[in-house]
Design a protein around this motif. Structure first.
Motif, mmCIF file in Angstrom:
data_model
loop_
_atom_site.group_PDB
_atom_site.id
_atom_site.type_symbol
_atom_site.label_atom_id
_atom_site.label_comp_id
_atom_site.label_asym_id
_atom_site.label_seq_id
_atom_site.Cartn_x
_atom_site.Cartn_y
_atom_site.Cartn_z
ATOM 1 N N PRO A 150 154.669 -12.711 -17.589
ATOM 2 C CA PRO A 150 153.213 -12.848 -17.751
ATOM 3 C C PRO A 150 152.817 -13.723 -18.934
ATOM 4 C CG PRO A 150 153.904 -10.775 -18.687
ATOM 5 C CD PRO A 150 155.153 -11.438 -18.159
ATOM 6 N N PHE A 151 153.230 -14.987 -18.892
ATOM 7 C CA PHE A 151 152.834 -15.930 -19.936
ATOM 8 C C PHE A 151 151.581 -16.669 -19.460
ATOM 9 C CE2 PHE A 151 157.557 -16.302 -21.304
ATOM 10 C CZ PHE A 151 157.469 -15.067 -21.923
ATOM 11 N N MET A 152 150.423 -16.074 -19.685
ATOM 12 C CA MET A 152 149.155 -16.609 -19.182
ATOM 13 C C MET A 152 148.500 -17.475 -20.271
ATOM 14 S SD MET A 152 149.666 -14.661 -16.513
ATOM 15 C CE MET A 152 148.251 -14.563 -15.440
ATOM 16 N N TYR A 153 149.055 -18.652 -20.485
ATOM 17 C CA TYR A 153 148.572 -19.515 -21.563
ATOM 18 C C TYR A 153 147.182 -20.062 -21.249
ATOM 19 C CZ TYR A 153 153.235 -19.448 -23.621
ATOM 20 O OH TYR A 153 154.407 -19.051 -24.211
ATOM 21 N N ILE A 170 144.547 -4.678 -29.582
ATOM 22 C CA ILE A 170 144.137 -3.806 -28.483
ATOM 23 C C ILE A 170 145.293 -2.855 -28.179
ATOM 24 C CG2 ILE A 170 142.465 -5.422 -27.468
ATOM 25 C CD1 ILE A 170 144.566 -6.190 -25.409
ATOM 26 N N PRO A 171 145.026 -1.720 -27.526
ATOM 27 C CA PRO A 171 146.097 -0.744 -27.274
ATOM 28 C C PRO A 171 147.283 -1.364 -26.557
ATOM 29 C CG PRO A 171 143.970 0.219 -26.784
ATOM 30 C CD PRO A 171 143.715 -1.234 -27.051
ATOM 31 N N GLU A 172 148.451 -1.193 -27.138
ATOM 32 C CA GLU A 172 149.636 -1.873 -26.623
ATOM 33 C C GLU A 172 150.059 -1.355 -25.260
ATOM 34 O OE1 GLU A 172 154.034 -3.308 -28.256
ATOM 35 O OE2 GLU A 172 152.674 -2.156 -29.541
ATOM 36 N N GLU A 173 149.848 -0.050 -25.018
ATOM 37 C CA GLU A 173 150.335 0.531 -23.767
ATOM 38 C C GLU A 173 149.623 -0.012 -22.529
ATOM 39 O OE1 GLU A 173 147.167 3.298 -25.500
ATOM 40 O OE2 GLU A 173 148.922 2.179 -26.246
ATOM 41 N N GLY A 174 148.422 -0.556 -22.705
ATOM 42 C CA GLY A 174 147.681 -1.073 -21.564
ATOM 43 C C GLY A 174 147.850 -2.558 -21.323
ATOM 44 N N GLN A 175 148.635 -3.234 -22.154
ATOM 45 C CA GLN A 175 148.760 -4.681 -22.058
ATOM 46 C C GLN A 175 149.729 -5.093 -20.951
ATOM 47 O OE1 GLN A 175 149.394 -6.605 -25.903
ATOM 48 N NE2 GLN A 175 148.367 -4.897 -26.936
ATOM 49 N N LEU A 176 149.412 -6.209 -20.307
ATOM 50 C CA LEU A 176 150.264 -6.722 -19.231
ATOM 51 C C LEU A 176 151.655 -7.051 -19.753
ATOM 52 C CD1 LEU A 176 150.252 -7.486 -16.212
ATOM 53 C CD2 LEU A 176 149.623 -9.812 -16.899
ATOM 54 N N ALA A 177 151.718 -7.582 -20.969
ATOM 55 C CA ALA A 177 153.008 -7.953 -21.554
ATOM 56 C C ALA A 177 153.835 -6.733 -21.944
ATOM 57 C CB ALA A 177 152.783 -8.841 -22.771
ATOM 58 N N THR A 178 153.223 -5.565 -22.022
ATOM 59 C CA THR A 178 153.969 -4.331 -22.258
ATOM 60 C C THR A 178 154.567 -3.810 -20.953
ATOM 61 O OG1 THR A 178 152.542 -3.737 -24.122
ATOM 62 C CG2 THR A 178 153.797 -1.950 -23.101
ATOM 63 N N LYS A 179 153.794 -3.933 -19.884
ATOM 64 C CA LYS A 179 154.235 -3.416 -18.589
ATOM 65 C C LYS A 179 155.260 -4.327 -17.927
ATOM 66 C CE LYS A 179 149.828 -1.054 -17.944
ATOM 67 N NZ LYS A 179 148.653 -0.826 -17.060
ATOM 68 N N GLY A 191 156.039 -3.975 -3.108
ATOM 69 C CA GLY A 191 154.856 -3.162 -2.850
ATOM 70 C C GLY A 191 154.128 -2.688 -4.082
ATOM 71 N N GLU A 192 154.612 -3.028 -5.271
ATOM 72 C CA GLU A 192 154.020 -2.522 -6.518
ATOM 73 C C GLU A 192 152.850 -3.387 -6.974
ATOM 74 O OE1 GLU A 192 155.534 -0.942 -10.925
ATOM 75 O OE2 GLU A 192 156.729 -2.423 -9.821
ATOM 76 N N THR A 193 151.877 -2.739 -7.621
ATOM 77 C CA THR A 193 150.740 -3.428 -8.231
ATOM 78 C C THR A 193 150.682 -3.044 -9.707
ATOM 79 O OG1 THR A 193 149.453 -3.457 -6.171
ATOM 80 C CG2 THR A 193 148.230 -3.701 -8.233
ATOM 81 N N ILE A 194 150.592 -4.033 -10.572
ATOM 82 C CA ILE A 194 150.551 -3.793 -12.013
ATOM 83 C C ILE A 194 149.299 -4.447 -12.594
ATOM 84 C CG2 ILE A 194 151.684 -4.239 -14.231
ATOM 85 C CD1 ILE A 194 154.355 -4.147 -12.769
ATOM 86 N N THR A 195 148.528 -3.661 -13.334
ATOM 87 C CA THR A 195 147.308 -4.158 -13.968
ATOM 88 C C THR A 195 147.436 -4.004 -15.477
ATOM 89 O OG1 THR A 195 145.910 -3.608 -12.073
ATOM 90 C CG2 THR A 195 144.811 -3.846 -14.194
ATOM 91 N N GLY A 196 147.045 -5.032 -16.208
ATOM 92 C CA GLY A 196 147.142 -4.971 -17.658
ATOM 93 C C GLY A 196 146.171 -5.904 -18.345
ATOM 94 N N THR A 197 146.026 -5.716 -19.634
ATOM 95 C CA THR A 197 145.058 -6.474 -20.428
ATOM 96 C C THR A 197 145.740 -7.575 -21.239
ATOM 97 O OG1 THR A 197 145.253 -4.791 -22.155
ATOM 98 C CG2 THR A 197 143.418 -4.578 -20.601
ATOM 99 N N TYR A 198 144.897 -8.454 -21.767
ATOM 100 C CA TYR A 198 145.353 -9.611 -22.540
ATOM 101 C C TYR A 198 144.283 -9.897 -23.587
ATOM 102 C CZ TYR A 198 149.073 -13.165 -21.861
ATOM 103 O OH TYR A 198 150.224 -13.922 -21.933
ATOM 104 N N ALA A 199 144.700 -10.372 -24.751
ATOM 105 C CA ALA A 199 143.744 -10.727 -25.799
ATOM 106 C C ALA A 199 144.097 -12.087 -26.377
ATOM 107 C CB ALA A 199 143.757 -9.674 -26.904
#
Length: 422
Positions: A150-153, A170-179, A191-199
């Motif tokens: 997830p390198f979303m430059y 921001i909370p680390e546990e919710g970040q896309l780069a953590t998941k 079949g998996e879906t992963i949602t996460g945040t970025y700052a």
């Protein structure tokens, strides 16, 4: 004796009468209880409905307030004096890559004022700035476990660097780069879906430049079947557009009417349509591929202040010609899009110029896979005065090729295809 018996009989009778009255009272109370219970039950039901409604409202508010929670977290963590939401969007953007879909669900541009110096480094050593908060979703609809890095430059016109996630605000546990991280080899199961945040943090100077540019672009990487081998990539990487102001949103909407060359994608300035033609359908064979001329657009172009130096040699104004081809790759090699060149012949063939590959929208080694079809755009920059006075009513011809693979190896034996625009 008779008197004592009479007194005893009277006492017994009184007890019987009192007991009877108590029984009647208790019976009456018991008979009234169902009605009272029903009323209480109805009241409880109303309360339950109100509670459920409140819960639903709370859930809805929570869903729409995710960024609000992150903003509060940032403010507390950085000890910022205040936060300001400058722009936000909730309309998702999606990009599909052979069964893997990545979406930018929503984003918010937030200003931070007077925060602690401990956080100044990612803000270009300033203690005022802004953060673009984004939420991404990666969905694997294939039947195989894949890997997604997830390198979303992010970048924008005038930016001096690419921006990436800063995990400490921001909370680390919710970040896309953590998941999705090196420890789990960026794995996303079938079949998996992963949602996460970025700052994305920016200092005050950078924030001003970004907002003046109006929009930014975010690179969407492609998944792989092997995290250590880029040759196992599925599909092609994409790009999201992030508007940073109302003016930027209007410009992005206006750009949607034009071919998405580098000018439109990177919001380099304003286009005004002069002439366009669609559905030409003129085809030529080149190597193992069929190249079809689909259409073209002539546009007046005014670059923004950041891009103006690139066009400073065009003192009489700029006309852009963007030509759209379809490439049907019937060969066994991928066709590189970033290394295809062409020549435009004007003034009935007496003058020519090369395509401007720096204005193409293609990334390094972006390609059309063997056996697939795809779009190819070629961009030419024309002097407006010569176009208006000499060229516009004369023939325009294009010589395209050779074709190369993504490693710049010639796959059409030096041959080129020729097309007549008008």
């Amino acid at each position: 004796m008779n008197k004592k018996l009479m007194l005893l009989f009277g006492a017994i009778l009184s007890v019987i009468i009192i007991s009877g009255c108590g029984s009647d009272s208790k019976k009456a109370s018991t008979e009234e209880k169902p009605a009272a219970s029903e009323a209480a039950s109805q009241e409880d039901e109303v309360k339950a409905e109100d509670t459920a409604a409140a819960a639903d409202k709370g859930e809805a508010d929570s869903g729409s307030a995710d960024f609000a929670e992150l903003i509060d977290y940032m403010k507390t963590t950085t000890d910022a004096e205040e936060t300001t939401v400058f722009f936000e969007a909730t309309e998702p953007q999606t990009h599909e890559m052979e069964g893997v879909t990545v979406s930018l669900d929503s984003y918010s541009l937030v200003g931070l004022k007077d925060f602690h110096t401990d956080y100044s480094i990612p803000f270009n050593d300033e203690t005022n700035g802004g953060v673009i908060l984004a939420q991404y979703t990666v969905k694997n609809d294939t039947d195989k476990d894949l890997h997604y890095t997830p390198f979303m430059y992010m970048s924008f016109t005038g930016a001096v660097k690419d921006y990436n996630n800063y995990k400490d605000i921001i909370p680390e546990e919710g970040q896309l780069a953590t998941k999705l991280n090196p420890d789990n080899k960026y794995e996303i199961k079938a079949g998996e879906t992963i949602t996460g945040t970025y700052a994305y943090p920016m200092g005050e100077t950078e924030l001003k430049a970004a907002m003046e540019s109006g929009s930014a672009t975010i690179e969407v990487p492609a998944p792989t079947t092997d995290p250590d081998d880029l040759s196992t990539t599925l599909g092609t990487k994409g790009q999201f557009t992030v508007n940073l102001s109302e003016e930027g949103a209007k410009q992005t909407e206006a750009n949607a009417a034009f071919y998405q060359d580098g000018i439109s994608v990177d919001n380099m300035g304003e286009k005004t349509m002069i002439e366009e033609k669609e559905g030409i359908g003129q085809s030529q064979e080149l190597g193992d591929s069929t190249i079809t001329l689909d259409g073209y657009q002539f546009t007046d172009f005014t670059p923004n202040e950041y891009e103006a130096p690139r066009f400073e040699n065009f003192q009489n104004g700029v006309v852009l010609l963007t030509v759209k081809f379809n490439v049907d790759n019937k060969g066994s090699d991928n066709i590189g899009l970033d290394n295809i060149a062409s020549n435009l012949y004007v003034n009935d063939g007496s003058q020519y110029q090369m395509s401007e590959r720096m204005l193409s929208p293609y990334e390094y080694q972006q390609s059309i896979a063997a056996g697939e079809s795809g779009e190819l755009l070629q961009v030419y920059v024309l002097d407006k005065e010569q176009y208006d006075k000499i060229w516009k009513d004369k023939a325009f011809d294009i010589e395209l090729g050779p074709l190369y693979d993504e490693n710049s190896e010639d796959i059409s034996k030096g041959k080129k295809a020729e097309f007549k625009l008008k």
